[in-house]
Scaffold this motif. Sequence first.
Motif, PDB file in Angstrom:
ATOM      1  N   LYS A 112      -4.684 -25.293   7.284  1.00 34.49           N
ATOM      2  CA  LYS A 112      -3.242 -25.088   7.114  1.00 34.49           C
ATOM      3  C   LYS A 112      -2.544 -26.435   7.191  1.00 34.49           C
ATOM      4  O   LYS A 112      -2.585 -27.108   8.227  1.00 34.49           O
ATOM      5  CB  LYS A 112      -2.714 -24.143   8.191  1.00 34.49           C
ATOM      6  CG  LYS A 112      -3.345 -22.767   8.093  1.00 34.49           C
ATOM      7  CD  LYS A 112      -3.505 -22.200   9.475  1.00 34.49           C
ATOM      8  CE  LYS A 112      -4.386 -20.977   9.423  1.00 34.49           C
ATOM      9  NZ  LYS A 112      -4.926 -20.646  10.703  1.00 34.49           N
ATOM     10  N   GLU A 113      -1.926 -26.812   6.084  1.00 30.88           N
ATOM     11  CA  GLU A 113      -1.168 -28.062   6.045  1.00 30.88           C
ATOM     12  C   GLU A 113       0.074 -27.939   6.925  1.00 30.88           C
ATOM     13  O   GLU A 113       0.565 -26.839   7.152  1.00 30.88           O
ATOM     14  CB  GLU A 113      -0.740 -28.375   4.616  1.00 30.88           C
ATOM     15  CG  GLU A 113      -1.889 -28.678   3.688  1.00 30.88           C
ATOM     16  CD  GLU A 113      -1.431 -28.981   2.268  1.00 30.88           C
ATOM     17  OE1 GLU A 113      -0.206 -29.060   2.023  1.00 30.88           O
ATOM     18  OE2 GLU A 113      -2.304 -29.135   1.413  1.00 30.88           O
ATOM     19  N   PRO A 114       0.610 -29.059   7.387  1.00 32.83           N
ATOM     20  CA  PRO A 114       1.843 -29.017   8.170  1.00 32.83           C
ATOM     21  C   PRO A 114       2.968 -28.336   7.382  1.00 32.83           C
ATOM     22  O   PRO A 114       3.080 -28.511   6.161  1.00 32.83           O
ATOM     23  CB  PRO A 114       2.172 -30.489   8.412  1.00 32.83           C
ATOM     24  CG  PRO A 114       0.851 -31.197   8.296  1.00 32.83           C
ATOM     25  CD  PRO A 114       0.087 -30.432   7.259  1.00 32.83           C
ATOM     26  N   ASN A 115       3.756 -27.550   8.098  1.00 35.71           N
ATOM     27  CA  ASN A 115       4.967 -26.912   7.571  1.00 35.71           C
ATOM     28  C   ASN A 115       4.735 -25.856   6.500  1.00 35.71           C
ATOM     29  O   ASN A 115       5.690 -25.423   5.859  1.00 35.71           O
ATOM     30  CB  ASN A 115       5.959 -27.969   7.083  1.00 35.71           C
ATOM     31  CG  ASN A 115       6.297 -28.952   8.187  1.00 35.71           C
ATOM     32  OD1 ASN A 115       6.654 -28.556   9.283  1.00 35.71           O
ATOM     33  ND2 ASN A 115       6.140 -30.228   7.902  1.00 35.71           N
ATOM     34  N   VAL A 116       3.502 -25.415   6.287  1.00 38.74           N
ATOM     35  CA  VAL A 116       3.208 -24.349   5.328  1.00 38.74           C
ATOM     36  C   VAL A 116       3.195 -23.015   6.075  1.00 38.74           C
ATOM     37  O   VAL A 116       2.558 -22.891   7.124  1.00 38.74           O
ATOM     38  CB  VAL A 116       1.860 -24.588   4.610  1.00 38.74           C
ATOM     39  CG1 VAL A 116       1.456 -23.382   3.785  1.00 38.74           C
ATOM     40  CG2 VAL A 116       1.950 -25.825   3.728  1.00 38.74           C
ATOM     41  N   MET A 117       3.892 -22.012   5.537  1.00 42.14           N
ATOM     42  CA  MET A 117       3.928 -20.692   6.166  1.00 42.14           C
ATOM     43  C   MET A 117       2.525 -20.086   6.172  1.00 42.14           C
ATOM     44  O   MET A 117       1.792 -20.190   5.184  1.00 42.14           O
ATOM     45  CB  MET A 117       4.880 -19.763   5.401  1.00 42.14           C
ATOM     46  CG  MET A 117       6.341 -20.153   5.512  1.00 42.14           C
ATOM     47  SD  MET A 117       7.007 -20.033   7.187  1.00 42.14           S
ATOM     48  CE  MET A 117       6.978 -18.265   7.458  1.00 42.14           C
ATOM     49  N   HIS A 118       2.161 -19.448   7.291  1.00 48.30           N
ATOM     50  CA  HIS A 118       0.874 -18.777   7.404  1.00 48.30           C
ATOM     51  C   HIS A 118       0.940 -17.693   8.476  1.00 48.30           C
ATOM     52  O   HIS A 118       1.785 -17.737   9.367  1.00 48.30           O
ATOM     53  CB  HIS A 118      -0.258 -19.770   7.693  1.00 48.30           C
ATOM     54  CG  HIS A 118      -0.057 -20.565   8.945  1.00 48.30           C
ATOM     55  ND1 HIS A 118       0.727 -21.696   8.996  1.00 48.30           N
ATOM     56  CD2 HIS A 118      -0.538 -20.393  10.202  1.00 48.30           C
ATOM     57  CE1 HIS A 118       0.714 -22.191  10.221  1.00 48.30           C
ATOM     58  NE2 HIS A 118      -0.047 -21.409  10.979  1.00 48.30           N
ATOM     59  N   GLY A 119       0.050 -16.728   8.355  1.00 44.69           N
ATOM     60  CA  GLY A 119      -0.026 -15.642   9.317  1.00 44.69           C
ATOM     61  C   GLY A 119      -1.206 -14.755   8.972  1.00 44.69           C
ATOM     62  O   GLY A 119      -1.885 -14.963   7.961  1.00 44.69           O
ATOM     63  N   CYS A 120      -1.470 -13.754   9.814  1.00 43.63           N
ATOM     64  CA  CYS A 120      -2.628 -12.898   9.573  1.00 43.63           C
ATOM     65  C   CYS A 120      -2.412 -11.494  10.109  1.00 43.63           C
ATOM     66  O   CYS A 120      -1.525 -11.240  10.922  1.00 43.63           O
ATOM     67  CB  CYS A 120      -3.889 -13.510  10.174  1.00 43.63           C
ATOM     68  SG  CYS A 120      -3.932 -13.527  11.978  1.00 43.63           S
TER      69      CYS A 120
END
Length: 106
Positions: free
Chosen positions: A78-86
Amino acid sequence: MFIFNKEIPLEDLGEGVSRKILAYSESIMTVEVYFENGAIGAMHNHPHEQITYVLSGEFEFTIGEETKIVSAGDTLYKEPNVMHGCRCLKAGVLLDNFTPMRKDFV
């Protein structure tokens, strides 16, 4: 420095998610995150680089605009400042590594 997992308390984050902060310095941090079946890791972003290794279970992960199902042995970046979740499909544990360390966790 030696870190013994059995000596680290499990922190309940609520809604089926808990974690152990294993080790960290100013520049790096390793965290185990435990998910019960159906638990959600809400979409978020942060300025840290993150690598997640799936220790066990099965998860539907979204990173940016892409969603995939991952399981034990898979790795996510996950790159910095990229939205992510699971969303946890089968109860499991993730091993998260952050750089720099997450000061908001301690």
